[in-house]
Design a protein around this motif. Structure first.
Motif, PDB file in Angstrom:
ATOM      1  N   MET A  64       0.815  -1.117   0.169  1.00 47.44           N
ATOM      2  CA  MET A  64      -0.113  -0.060  -0.046  1.00 47.44           C
ATOM      3  C   MET A  64       0.864   1.273  -0.192  1.00 47.44           C
ATOM      4  SD  MET A  64      -3.279  -0.940   2.270  1.00 47.44           S
ATOM      5  CE  MET A  64      -2.456  -1.342   3.890  1.00 47.44           C
ATOM      6  N   GLY A  65       2.010   1.011   0.568  1.00 46.44           N
ATOM      7  CA  GLY A  65       2.736   2.408   0.843  1.00 46.44           C
ATOM      8  C   GLY A  65       3.555   2.379  -0.687  1.00 46.44           C
ATOM      9  N   GLU A  66       3.799   1.461  -1.170  1.00 43.90           N
ATOM     10  CA  GLU A  66       4.399   1.689  -2.959  1.00 43.90           C
ATOM     11  C   GLU A  66       3.684   2.088  -3.684  1.00 43.90           C
ATOM     12  OE1 GLU A  66       6.644  -1.425  -5.907  1.00 43.90           O
ATOM     13  OE2 GLU A  66       5.345  -1.999  -4.208  1.00 43.90           O
ATOM     14  N   LEU A  67       2.136   1.986  -3.587  1.00 46.92           N
ATOM     15  CA  LEU A  67       1.180   2.467  -4.421  1.00 46.92           C
ATOM     16  C   LEU A  67       1.072   3.814  -4.396  1.00 46.92           C
ATOM     17  CD1 LEU A  67      -1.399  -0.553  -4.624  1.00 46.92           C
ATOM     18  CD2 LEU A  67      -0.181   0.170  -6.429  1.00 46.92           C
ATOM     19  N   CYS A  68       1.551   4.117  -3.036  1.00 46.69           N
ATOM     20  CA  CYS A  68       1.349   5.831  -2.899  1.00 46.69           C
ATOM     21  C   CYS A  68       2.478   6.539  -3.376  1.00 46.69           C
ATOM     22  CB  CYS A  68       1.141   5.993  -1.221  1.00 46.69           C
ATOM     23  SG  CYS A  68      -0.556   5.569  -0.864  1.00 46.69           S
ATOM     24  N   ILE A  69       3.581   5.843  -3.701  1.00 43.12           N
ATOM     25  CA  ILE A  69       4.836   6.579  -4.036  1.00 43.12           C
ATOM     26  C   ILE A  69       5.388   6.280  -5.461  1.00 43.12           C
ATOM     27  CG2 ILE A  69       7.214   6.532  -3.423  1.00 43.12           C
ATOM     28  CD1 ILE A  69       6.510   6.707  -0.404  1.00 43.12           C
ATOM     29  N   SER A  70       5.457   5.053  -5.615  1.00 38.74           N
ATOM     30  CA  SER A  70       6.274   4.399  -7.043  1.00 38.74           C
ATOM     31  C   SER A  70       5.539   4.979  -8.200  1.00 38.74           C
ATOM     32  CB  SER A  70       6.499   3.005  -7.047  1.00 38.74           C
ATOM     33  OG  SER A  70       7.513   3.045  -8.006  1.00 38.74           O
ATOM     34  N   PRO A  71       4.269   4.447  -8.444  1.00 36.05           N
ATOM     35  CA  PRO A  71       3.788   4.973  -9.706  1.00 36.05           C
ATOM     36  C   PRO A  71       3.249   6.330  -9.822  1.00 36.05           C
ATOM     37  CG  PRO A  71       2.143   3.787  -8.552  1.00 36.05           C
ATOM     38  CD  PRO A  71       3.332   3.721  -7.821  1.00 36.05           C
ATOM     39  N   VAL A  72       3.032   6.764  -8.552  1.00 36.58           N
ATOM     40  CA  VAL A  72       2.842   8.507  -8.477  1.00 36.58           C
ATOM     41  C   VAL A  72       3.904   9.135  -8.761  1.00 36.58           C
ATOM     42  CG1 VAL A  72       1.977  10.263  -6.715  1.00 36.58           C
ATOM     43  CG2 VAL A  72       0.898   8.310  -6.908  1.00 36.58           C
ATOM     44  N   SER A  73       5.208   8.890  -8.369  1.00 36.97           N
ATOM     45  CA  SER A  73       6.450   9.451  -8.751  1.00 36.97           C
ATOM     46  C   SER A  73       6.756   9.726 -10.146  1.00 36.97           C
ATOM     47  CB  SER A  73       7.585   8.697  -8.053  1.00 36.97           C
ATOM     48  OG  SER A  73       7.466   8.757  -6.531  1.00 36.97           O
ATOM     49  N   LEU A  74       6.184   8.298 -11.061  1.00 34.57           N
ATOM     50  CA  LEU A  74       6.646   8.653 -12.299  1.00 34.57           C
ATOM     51  C   LEU A  74       5.518   9.467 -12.773  1.00 34.57           C
ATOM     52  CD1 LEU A  74       6.878   4.605 -13.120  1.00 34.57           C
ATOM     53  CD2 LEU A  74       8.593   6.107 -12.834  1.00 34.57           C
ATOM     54  N   SER A  75       4.243   9.728 -12.445  1.00 35.41           N
ATOM     55  CA  SER A  75       3.452  10.331 -12.843  1.00 35.41           C
ATOM     56  C   SER A  75       3.839  11.827 -12.827  1.00 35.41           C
ATOM     57  CB  SER A  75       2.048  10.142 -12.429  1.00 35.41           C
ATOM     58  OG  SER A  75       1.152  11.032 -12.734  1.00 35.41           O
ATOM     59  N   TYR A  76       4.077  12.415 -11.548  1.00 34.19           N
ATOM     60  CA  TYR A  76       4.442  13.728 -11.145  1.00 34.19           C
ATOM     61  C   TYR A  76       5.780  13.945 -11.881  1.00 34.19           C
ATOM     62  CZ  TYR A  76       0.921  14.897  -7.794  1.00 34.19           C
ATOM     63  OH  TYR A  76      -0.116  15.152  -7.174  1.00 34.19           O
ATOM     64  N   ILE A  77       6.781  13.195 -12.245  1.00 40.44           N
ATOM     65  CA  ILE A  77       7.899  13.626 -12.938  1.00 40.44           C
ATOM     66  C   ILE A  77       7.381  13.956 -14.354  1.00 40.44           C
ATOM     67  CG2 ILE A  77       9.857  12.770 -13.988  1.00 40.44           C
ATOM     68  CD1 ILE A  77      10.401  11.409 -11.319  1.00 40.44           C
ATOM     69  N   SER A  78       6.530  13.123 -14.837  1.00 42.24           N
ATOM     70  CA  SER A  78       6.126  13.417 -16.445  1.00 42.24           C
ATOM     71  C   SER A  78       5.318  14.594 -16.551  1.00 42.24           C
ATOM     72  CB  SER A  78       5.265  12.202 -16.907  1.00 42.24           C
ATOM     73  OG  SER A  78       4.170  12.227 -16.066  1.00 42.24           O
ATOM     74  N   LYS A  79       4.679  15.100 -15.250  1.00 45.33           N
ATOM     75  CA  LYS A  79       4.011  16.311 -15.289  1.00 45.33           C
ATOM     76  C   LYS A  79       4.703  17.516 -14.920  1.00 45.33           C
ATOM     77  CE  LYS A  79      -0.299  14.061 -13.489  1.00 45.33           C
ATOM     78  NZ  LYS A  79      -1.202  14.089 -12.060  1.00 45.33           N
ATOM     79  N   LEU A  80       5.668  17.483 -14.147  1.00 48.01           N
ATOM     80  CA  LEU A  80       6.591  18.550 -13.638  1.00 48.01           C
ATOM     81  C   LEU A  80       7.859  19.073 -14.778  1.00 48.01           C
ATOM     82  CD1 LEU A  80       6.473  17.854  -9.859  1.00 48.01           C
ATOM     83  CD2 LEU A  80       5.467  19.914 -10.916  1.00 48.01           C
ATOM     84  N   VAL A  81       8.210  17.865 -15.308  1.00 50.44           N
ATOM     85  CA  VAL A  81       9.512  18.287 -16.118  1.00 50.44           C
ATOM     86  C   VAL A  81       9.093  18.468 -17.475  1.00 50.44           C
ATOM     87  CG1 VAL A  81      11.499  17.047 -17.032  1.00 50.44           C
ATOM     88  CG2 VAL A  81      10.683  16.552 -14.579  1.00 50.44           C
ATOM     89  N   PRO A  82       9.825  19.731 -18.186  1.00 49.14           N
ATOM     90  CA  PRO A  82       9.670  19.855 -19.905  1.00 49.14           C
ATOM     91  C   PRO A  82       9.776  18.682 -20.603  1.00 49.14           C
ATOM     92  CG  PRO A  82      10.904  21.564 -18.688  1.00 49.14           C
ATOM     93  CD  PRO A  82      10.650  20.512 -17.529  1.00 49.14           C
ATOM     94  N   ALA A  83       9.019  18.523 -21.541  1.00 52.31           N
ATOM     95  CA  ALA A  83       9.089  17.567 -22.402  1.00 52.31           C
ATOM     96  C   ALA A  83      10.203  17.041 -22.924  1.00 52.31           C
ATOM     97  CB  ALA A  83       7.862  17.423 -23.640  1.00 52.31           C
ATOM     98  N   LYS A  84      11.285  17.876 -23.451  1.00 49.92           N
ATOM     99  CA  LYS A  84      12.376  17.762 -23.888  1.00 49.92           C
ATOM    100  C   LYS A  84      13.438  17.067 -22.910  1.00 49.92           C
ATOM    101  CE  LYS A  84      14.077  22.374 -23.535  1.00 49.92           C
ATOM    102  NZ  LYS A  84      14.228  23.759 -24.100  1.00 49.92           N
ATOM    103  N   TRP A  85      13.023  17.265 -21.664  1.00 48.11           N
ATOM    104  CA  TRP A  85      13.873  16.464 -20.760  1.00 48.11           C
ATOM    105  C   TRP A  85      13.592  15.294 -19.862  1.00 48.11           C
ATOM    106  CZ3 TRP A  85      14.910  21.642 -17.286  1.00 48.11           C
ATOM    107  CH2 TRP A  85      15.795  22.564 -18.336  1.00 48.11           C
ATOM    108  N   ILE A  86      12.374  14.971 -20.595  1.00 48.10           N
ATOM    109  CA  ILE A  86      11.901  13.663 -19.780  1.00 48.10           C
ATOM    110  C   ILE A  86      12.726  12.485 -19.664  1.00 48.10           C
ATOM    111  CG2 ILE A  86       9.832  11.871 -20.302  1.00 48.10           C
ATOM    112  CD1 ILE A  86       8.785  14.134 -19.184  1.00 48.10           C
ATOM    113  N   GLY A  87      13.360  12.183 -20.618  1.00 46.67           N
ATOM    114  CA  GLY A  87      14.191  10.779 -20.566  1.00 46.67           C
ATOM    115  C   GLY A  87      15.082  10.914 -19.611  1.00 46.67           C
ATOM    116  N   PHE A  88      15.770  12.138 -19.578  1.00 47.42           N
ATOM    117  CA  PHE A  88      17.110  12.415 -18.703  1.00 47.42           C
ATOM    118  C   PHE A  88      16.502  12.570 -17.225  1.00 47.42           C
ATOM    119  CE2 PHE A  88      19.453  15.723 -16.340  1.00 47.42           C
ATOM    120  CZ  PHE A  88      20.646  14.977 -16.344  1.00 47.42           C
ATOM    121  N   MET A  89      15.316  13.206 -17.178  1.00 49.12           N
ATOM    122  CA  MET A  89      14.888  13.295 -15.748  1.00 49.12           C
ATOM    123  C   MET A  89      14.431  12.001 -15.142  1.00 49.12           C
ATOM    124  SD  MET A  89      15.747  16.273 -14.653  1.00 49.12           S
ATOM    125  CE  MET A  89      15.056  16.000 -13.026  1.00 49.12           C
ATOM    126  N   PHE A  90      13.742  11.127 -15.818  1.00 48.57           N
ATOM    127  CA  PHE A  90      13.459   9.686 -15.430  1.00 48.57           C
ATOM    128  C   PHE A  90      15.127   9.102 -15.173  1.00 48.57           C
ATOM    129  CE2 PHE A  90       9.221   9.858 -17.650  1.00 48.57           C
ATOM    130  CZ  PHE A  90       8.643   9.611 -16.499  1.00 48.57           C
TER     131      PHE A  90
END
Length: 523
Positions: free
Chosen positions: A434-460
């Motif tokens: 339950m802790g993992e579901l609150c953090i791991s997939p949500v982290s991926l989603s927030y990075i994709s929302k907060l980071v400019p598209a041209k930096w996505i691969g690098f920031m992941f």
């Protein structure tokens, strides 16, 4: 408007593009291989030479485990850059999968040299594979931000479906028959996953192509349509101040990710040892019979659900991508065959000894069960902000270790080893999940929302760098398990992982107002 993205959203499976489920199954087989091998690694290293292992000390095995898990999250920093600048996401995934296949094949030889060669290939291959799968999803959902959390949760269910099957089958075969067969099985399905992706990759249109091909395709589109709106480079750019603030927010999430993975990754190390040495795994009479039925159902039902998803995908994509679908179908037929053999063998034996690796499937099983509920939660009006999700996830993680600390209080160093109930490990894995579901997939989603598209691969890749730190820290701290047990107790060892995540969770939850300002409206 990006026509490739809109075309993807025309053919839907369970409310999402069919392409998401192509990634779902590709990632599933990669995670099958990774977690299947990971479940065996420490047990193989510490097993005696007469039992086919290397006879290493626990501290030595856990240290290598930490270095390896650090490596598989460290290399994505470079893999993301290579994909962004040279290969494109799709060819990076294919090449990474092939290199990982070679790594699993090397480990099947069971020699020290081939062990290191195999682990090296797995690190390199994972670096090319992992960040670029999530980058493809980010590009698919760039015009559908409201569905990203749900998409990543579904994708994460695929991750854990593979982990579930890999731990179940590779672990079972490795512990009961041969370490080589366990490692080899992981490689076979990694190869099949690579083939399935290769023959179905055109479903993504221009998404994930190499920069040169992407530029040529965009130029051709402009020449035909004379419409600059089709070119991604003309997307609206946020101001530099907003971008800077959002990158700080990403950095905060990354720092707290270290705390999470340093504790969570005890699953493949100290928690596996706890299952092997301190947990009552011999079941007799009615308990043994009950476990056989429960284990059979826990295997058949999730596999049946995943097979149903495969059937829906077939109906949408078979006409255009027959070869990829056939390879996927063959993979599942083989899996069903192995599962049938395993269940028949278990029911033919009177005695039941639960494999130590079996407990590792609980995390995946709980995710397969709970991911749809969490996905709906994140899309409802009761959705929490990112920092609160992180805080809640760390709190749940700490509580999970609290069960292990409580359950092991009767174990005293220097006295005959006392076996404790399986309940404590089961409860720990439930709360960890339950802790993992609150953090791991949500982290991926927030990075994709907060980071400019041209930096996505690098920031992941940067995000995985922080996970690498957490994994190495997990192995380093885990390697002191015997020293801490002798000085204090095994209960005291797990108490460390109870207190630290809870404190970290309260801290990031307290930063919620500041984090909201830094994210500038991203929810």
């Amino acid at each position: 408007m990006n026509t490739d993205i809109e075309n993807l959203f025309k053919d839907k499976v369970l409310g999402h593009p069919a392409g998401l489920f192509v990634l779902f199954f590709t990632e599933m087989w990669e995670r099958f291989s990774y977690y299947g091998m990971r479940a065996l690694l420490v047990l193989f290293l510490i097993s005696s030479i007469t039992d086919g292992g290397f006879g290493w000390e626990k501290a030595e095995a856990l240290s290598l485990y930490g270095t390896y898990t650090m490596g598989v999250y460290l290399t994505p920093v470079i893999g993301g850059l290579i994909a962004d600048k040279l290969l494109g996401y799709r060819w990076a995934v294919i090449l990474g999968a092939l290199i990982m296949t070679l790594g699993h094949a090397a480990m099947a030889f069971e020699t020290p040299l081939m062990l290191y060669v195999g682990l090296g290939c797995l690190m390199v291959g994972n670096g090319l594979f992992k960040p670029n799968m999530t980058s493809i999803i980010s590009n698919m959902y760039k015009d559908h931000e409201e569905k990203k959390d749900g998409a990543y949760s579904i994708f994460y269910m695929g991750v854990n479906a593979g982990a579930f099957l890999g731990i179940m089958l590779c672990g079972y075969i490795g512990e009961n028959y041969s370490w080589s067969l366990g490692f080899g099985l992981a490689g076979i399905f990694m190869f099949l996953g690579m083939l399935q992706f290769y023959f179905t990759q055109n479903i993504f249109g221009s998404i994930g192509l190499s920069p040169k091909k992407k530029l040529a395709l965009d130029s051709e589109t402009i020449g035909k349509d004379g419409d600059q709106d089709f070119v991604e480079v003309n997307e609206e750019e946020a101001s530099s101040k907003v971008v800077f603030d959002r990158l700080i927010a990403v950095g905060v999430f990354c720092v707290f990710t270290v705390f999470f993975w340093a504790a969570f990754e005890q699953a493949g190390g100290s928690m596996t040892i706890f299952a092997e040495e301190y947990t009552q795994r011999n079941l007799v009479g009615g308990y043994g019979t009950l476990f056989k039925y429960v284990d059979a159902l826990l295997t058949i039902i999730p596999l049946g659900i995943i097979t149903y998803v495969l059937y829906i995908l077939f109906k949408k994509t078979f006409a255009k991508y027959a070869v990829g679908n056939i390879i996927l179908a063959v993979s599942f037929l083989v899996i069903w065959g192995i599962v049938g053999w395993k269940i028949n063998r278990d029911f033919s034996n009177d005695q039941v000894e639960v494999p130590a690796t079996w407990f590792g499937i609980l995390n995946s099983l709980f995710i397969i069960t709970l991911a749809p509920l969490f996905s709906k939660w994140w899309e409802s009006k009761y959705n929490m902000s990112g920092p609160l999700k992180f805080g809640f996830g760390l709190l749940l993680l700490g509580l999970g270790f609290g069960f292990l600390s409580m359950g092991s209080q009767s174990i005293v160093a220097g006295e005959p080893i006392m076996k404790v109930s399986m309940f404590w490990l089961i409860a720990a894995y439930l709360f960890h999940t339950m802790g993992e579901l609150c953090i791991s997939p949500v982290s991926l989603s927030y990075i994709s929302k907060l980071v400019p598209a041209k930096w996505i691969g690098f920031m992941f890749g940067v995000y995985y760098l922080f996970i690498a730190m957490g994994n190495k820290l997990a192995g380093t701290v885990g390697s002191y398990i015997e020293e801490i047990e002798k000085a204090y107790s095994i209960s005291g060892f797990f108490l460390i992982f109870t207190v630290i995540p809870i404190v970290a969770g309260l801290l990031i939850a307290g930063l919620n107002p500041l984090m909201k300002k830094l994210m500038h409206g991203v929810k």
